[in-house]
Motif scaffolding. Structure first.
Motif, PDB file in Angstrom:
ATOM      1  N   LYS A   1       0.848  -1.205   0.035  1.00  0.00           N
ATOM      2  CA  LYS A   1       0.176   0.079   0.243  1.00  0.00           C
ATOM      3  C   LYS A   1       0.902   1.333   0.092  1.00  0.00           C
ATOM      4  O   LYS A   1       1.165   1.566   0.887  1.00  0.00           O
ATOM      5  CB  LYS A   1      -1.022  -0.005   1.243  1.00  0.00           C
TER       6      LYS A   1
ATOM      7  N   SER B   1      -2.552   2.317   5.653  1.00  0.00           N
ATOM      8  CA  SER B   1      -3.619   1.169   5.731  1.00  0.00           C
ATOM      9  C   SER B   1      -4.814   1.465   4.634  1.00  0.00           C
ATOM     10  O   SER B   1      -5.573   0.731   4.469  1.00  0.00           O
ATOM     11  CB  SER B   1      -4.289   0.748   7.074  1.00  0.00           C
ATOM     12  N   PHE B   2      -4.624   2.985   4.301  1.00  0.00           N
ATOM     13  CA  PHE B   2      -5.681   3.404   3.409  1.00  0.00           C
ATOM     14  C   PHE B   2      -5.860   2.774   2.191  1.00  0.00           C
ATOM     15  O   PHE B   2      -4.670   2.508   1.342  1.00  0.00           O
ATOM     16  CB  PHE B   2      -5.221   4.963   3.277  1.00  0.00           C
ATOM     17  N   ASN B   3      -7.241   2.486   1.866  1.00  0.00           N
ATOM     18  CA  ASN B   3      -7.550   1.846   0.472  1.00  0.00           C
ATOM     19  C   ASN B   3      -8.158   2.983  -0.262  1.00  0.00           C
ATOM     20  O   ASN B   3      -8.890   3.922   0.284  1.00  0.00           O
ATOM     21  CB  ASN B   3      -8.421   0.683   0.414  1.00  0.00           C
TER      22      ASN B   3
ATOM     23  N   SER C   1     -15.520   3.717   1.060  1.00  0.00           N
ATOM     24  CA  SER C   1     -15.421   3.064   2.520  1.00  0.00           C
ATOM     25  C   SER C   1     -14.238   3.872   3.250  1.00  0.00           C
ATOM     26  O   SER C   1     -14.525   4.226   4.319  1.00  0.00           O
ATOM     27  CB  SER C   1     -15.555   1.698   2.687  1.00  0.00           C
ATOM     28  N   ALA C   2     -13.152   3.655   2.598  1.00  0.00           N
ATOM     29  CA  ALA C   2     -12.044   4.192   3.396  1.00  0.00           C
ATOM     30  C   ALA C   2     -12.157   5.695   3.712  1.00  0.00           C
ATOM     31  O   ALA C   2     -11.655   6.133   4.605  1.00  0.00           O
ATOM     32  CB  ALA C   2     -10.531   3.815   2.564  1.00  0.00           C
TER      33      ALA C   2
ATOM     34  N   ASN D   1     -14.176   4.027   7.295  1.00  0.00           N
ATOM     35  CA  ASN D   1     -13.225   3.295   8.176  1.00  0.00           C
ATOM     36  C   ASN D   1     -12.108   4.339   8.895  1.00  0.00           C
ATOM     37  O   ASN D   1     -12.100   5.349   8.235  1.00  0.00           O
ATOM     38  CB  ASN D   1     -12.233   2.397   6.903  1.00  0.00           C
TER      39      ASN D   1
ATOM     40  N   GLU E   1      -8.652   4.823   9.001  1.00  0.00           N
ATOM     41  CA  GLU E   1      -7.562   4.633   8.012  1.00  0.00           C
ATOM     42  C   GLU E   1      -6.207   5.569   8.585  1.00  0.00           C
ATOM     43  O   GLU E   1      -6.285   6.416   9.226  1.00  0.00           O
ATOM     44  CB  GLU E   1      -7.862   4.767   6.653  1.00  0.00           C
TER      45      GLU E   1
END
Length: 62
Positions: A4, A17-19, A23-24, A28, A30
């Motif tokens: 990532k 951790s961010f996507n 949703s991120a 979420n 993150e």
């Protein structure tokens, strides 16, 4: 690879951790670390390129 990491113009690295998804952004919890450092970005680029070119230890599965 499940890195990532983003390397922008060999000047900025982001990791965490961010996507890159709705949703991120909206739901979420993150972490996104931004590292504005040319030297670090070039090092990360070299590591990425080495992994990308390594067909012995990293298999491409389509």
């Amino acid at each position: 690879m499940h890195l990532k990491v983003t390397i922008a113009d060999q000047k900025i690295v982001t990791t965490g951790s961010f996507n890159y998804s709705a949703s991120a952004v909206r739901r979420n919890d993150e972490v996104l670390v931004v590292i504005p450092d040319d030297t670090m970005a070039k090092q990360w680029t070299n590591v990425f390129d080495d992994m990308w070119e390594d067909d012995k230890n990293f298999l491409f599965i389509n």
